[in-house]
Design a protein around this motif. Structure first.
Motif, mmCIF file in Angstrom:
data_model
loop_
_atom_site.group_PDB
_atom_site.id
_atom_site.type_symbol
_atom_site.label_atom_id
_atom_site.label_comp_id
_atom_site.label_asym_id
_atom_site.label_seq_id
_atom_site.Cartn_x
_atom_site.Cartn_y
_atom_site.Cartn_z
ATOM 1 N N ARG A 1 22.683 2.533 -20.112
ATOM 2 C CA ARG A 1 23.200 1.192 -20.340
ATOM 3 C C ARG A 1 24.845 1.669 -20.534
ATOM 4 N NH1 ARG A 1 20.938 -0.045 -26.386
ATOM 5 N NH2 ARG A 1 22.094 1.523 -27.657
ATOM 6 N N GLN A 2 25.621 0.546 -20.501
ATOM 7 C CA GLN A 2 26.970 0.623 -20.588
ATOM 8 C C GLN A 2 27.442 -0.486 -21.823
ATOM 9 O OE1 GLN A 2 29.787 2.074 -18.202
ATOM 10 N NE2 GLN A 2 30.658 2.301 -20.316
ATOM 11 N N ILE A 3 27.586 0.087 -23.045
ATOM 12 C CA ILE A 3 28.002 -0.804 -24.240
ATOM 13 C C ILE A 3 29.463 -1.081 -24.109
ATOM 14 C CG2 ILE A 3 28.177 -1.092 -26.662
ATOM 15 C CD1 ILE A 3 25.073 -1.138 -25.475
ATOM 16 N N PRO A 4 29.935 -2.053 -24.217
ATOM 17 C CA PRO A 4 31.338 -2.502 -24.267
ATOM 18 C C PRO A 4 32.257 -1.304 -25.132
ATOM 19 C CG PRO A 4 30.593 -4.505 -24.586
ATOM 20 C CD PRO A 4 29.390 -3.428 -24.617
ATOM 21 N N GLY A 5 33.151 -0.829 -24.489
ATOM 22 C CA GLY A 5 34.094 0.162 -25.404
ATOM 23 C C GLY A 5 33.471 1.495 -25.652
ATOM 24 N N GLU A 6 32.019 1.663 -24.958
ATOM 25 C CA GLU A 6 31.536 2.880 -24.997
ATOM 26 C C GLU A 6 31.280 3.716 -23.541
ATOM 27 O OE1 GLU A 6 29.356 1.854 -29.098
ATOM 28 O OE2 GLU A 6 28.370 2.760 -27.611
ATOM 29 N N GLU A 7 30.975 4.953 -23.765
ATOM 30 C CA GLU A 7 30.737 5.775 -22.358
ATOM 31 C C GLU A 7 29.267 5.081 -22.118
ATOM 32 O OE1 GLU A 7 33.449 9.315 -22.825
ATOM 33 O OE2 GLU A 7 31.235 9.710 -22.502
ATOM 34 N N ARG A 8 28.824 5.144 -20.615
ATOM 35 C CA ARG A 8 27.570 4.925 -20.146
ATOM 36 C C ARG A 8 26.495 6.189 -20.763
ATOM 37 N NH1 ARG A 8 27.220 3.267 -13.831
ATOM 38 N NH2 ARG A 8 29.056 2.005 -14.726
ATOM 39 N N GLU A 9 25.459 5.502 -21.247
ATOM 40 C CA GLU A 9 24.570 6.396 -22.001
ATOM 41 C C GLU A 9 23.266 6.229 -21.350
ATOM 42 O OE1 GLU A 9 24.519 5.854 -25.965
ATOM 43 O OE2 GLU A 9 23.735 3.667 -25.877
ATOM 44 N N GLY A 10 22.424 7.323 -21.357
ATOM 45 C CA GLY A 10 20.866 7.303 -21.238
ATOM 46 C C GLY A 10 20.178 6.419 -22.275
ATOM 47 N N VAL A 11 19.207 5.508 -21.703
ATOM 48 C CA VAL A 11 18.231 5.040 -22.591
ATOM 49 C C VAL A 11 16.973 5.474 -22.795
ATOM 50 C CG1 VAL A 11 17.242 2.700 -23.070
ATOM 51 C CG2 VAL A 11 19.681 2.971 -22.326
ATOM 52 N N ALA A 12 16.489 5.629 -21.354
ATOM 53 C CA ALA A 12 14.883 6.267 -21.221
ATOM 54 C C ALA A 12 14.907 6.672 -19.933
ATOM 55 C CB ALA A 12 13.882 5.147 -21.788
ATOM 56 N N THR A 13 13.800 7.811 -19.634
ATOM 57 C CA THR A 13 13.420 8.151 -18.393
ATOM 58 C C THR A 13 11.966 8.260 -18.429
ATOM 59 O OG1 THR A 13 13.713 10.460 -19.089
ATOM 60 C CG2 THR A 13 15.443 9.393 -17.956
ATOM 61 N N ILE A 14 11.492 8.403 -17.131
ATOM 62 C CA ILE A 14 10.126 8.588 -17.018
ATOM 63 C C ILE A 14 9.714 9.362 -15.568
ATOM 64 C CG2 ILE A 14 9.536 6.516 -15.741
ATOM 65 C CD1 ILE A 14 6.823 6.354 -16.807
ATOM 66 N N ASN A 15 8.921 10.573 -15.679
ATOM 67 C CA ASN A 15 9.111 11.353 -14.538
ATOM 68 C C ASN A 15 7.628 10.955 -13.635
ATOM 69 O OD1 ASN A 15 6.714 12.441 -15.752
ATOM 70 N ND2 ASN A 15 7.803 14.645 -16.185
ATOM 71 N N SER A 16 7.603 11.391 -12.593
ATOM 72 C CA SER A 16 6.430 11.258 -11.629
ATOM 73 C C SER A 16 5.173 11.566 -12.485
ATOM 74 C CB SER A 16 6.564 12.273 -10.348
ATOM 75 O OG SER A 16 6.541 13.380 -10.686
ATOM 76 N N ASP A 17 5.326 12.399 -13.438
ATOM 77 C CA ASP A 17 3.757 12.521 -14.151
ATOM 78 C C ASP A 17 3.520 11.275 -15.301
ATOM 79 O OD1 ASP A 17 4.364 16.061 -13.892
ATOM 80 O OD2 ASP A 17 3.004 14.787 -12.570
ATOM 81 N N ALA B 1 16.222 11.578 -21.029
ATOM 82 C CA ALA B 1 17.089 10.588 -21.157
ATOM 83 C C ALA B 1 18.457 11.129 -21.437
ATOM 84 C CB ALA B 1 16.649 9.658 -22.244
ATOM 85 N N LYS B 2 18.761 12.196 -21.815
ATOM 86 C CA LYS B 2 20.052 12.623 -22.397
ATOM 87 C C LYS B 2 20.790 12.984 -21.224
ATOM 88 C CE LYS B 2 19.082 12.919 -27.438
ATOM 89 N NZ LYS B 2 18.996 13.908 -28.817
ATOM 90 N N HIS B 3 20.545 13.033 -20.244
ATOM 91 C CA HIS B 3 21.321 13.714 -18.983
ATOM 92 C C HIS B 3 22.721 12.787 -18.955
ATOM 93 C CE1 HIS B 3 19.213 16.437 -16.825
ATOM 94 N NE2 HIS B 3 18.140 15.805 -16.808
ATOM 95 N N LEU B 4 23.721 13.235 -18.382
ATOM 96 C CA LEU B 4 25.043 12.631 -17.942
ATOM 97 C C LEU B 4 24.435 11.662 -16.912
ATOM 98 C CD1 LEU B 4 27.496 15.630 -18.134
ATOM 99 C CD2 LEU B 4 27.031 14.014 -19.916
ATOM 100 N N PRO B 5 25.453 10.668 -16.586
ATOM 101 C CA PRO B 5 25.321 9.667 -15.558
ATOM 102 C C PRO B 5 25.196 10.378 -14.298
ATOM 103 C CG PRO B 5 26.525 8.674 -17.412
ATOM 104 C CD PRO B 5 26.328 10.154 -17.839
#
Length: 128
Positions: free
Chosen positions: A38-54, A108-112
């Motif tokens: 997500r991109q919050i106004p005035g902030e850097e793009r950040e991870g929210v959640a991820t899910i892998n193939s398992d 989720a904490k990966h860089l974009p």
């Protein structure tokens, strides 16, 4: 190539809920990690959640206990359930995918820049 199209955004009042969807097409069998940024106004793009193939999920602190990520492999669709929304959650939400971040490397904490494929983004607005 993988194409990602988000839907389900909109405007809600604080405390409300939304469910975002992401329809994937193309080389979807190769996507070992999918998620939401997500991109919050005035902030850097950040991870929210991820899910892998398992089916293993990972959440950023901002969404823990409030957001739920899931995927329907038969439909090639990724979901993000947003509960207890706050005005601070207002922003553009992006669906992402990677063909490289497999297993424990899908979090989720990966860089974009770690995700090769991005949707166009969808607006979520939470009013107080």
């Amino acid at each position: 190539q993988v194409q990602l199209v988000e839907s389900g955004g909109g405007s809600v009042e604080a405390g409300g809920s939304l469910r975002l969807s992401c329809d994937a097409s193309g080389a979807t069998d190769s996507t070992v990690c999918m998620g939401w940024f997500r991109q919050i106004p005035g902030e850097e793009r950040e991870g929210v959640a991820t899910i892998n193939s398992d089916g293993r999920t990972s959440y950023a602190d901002s969404g823990k206990g409030r957001f739920t990520i899931s995927r329907d492999n038969a439909k090639n669709t990724l979901y993000l359930r947003l509960n207890s929304l706050e005005p601070e959650d207002t922003g553009i939400y992006y669906c992402v995918a990677s063909v490289f971040l497999s297993g424990d490397y899908c979090y989720a904490k990966h860089l974009p820049s770690q995700f090769e494929y991005w949707g166009q983004g969808i607006q979520v607005t939470v009013s107080s």
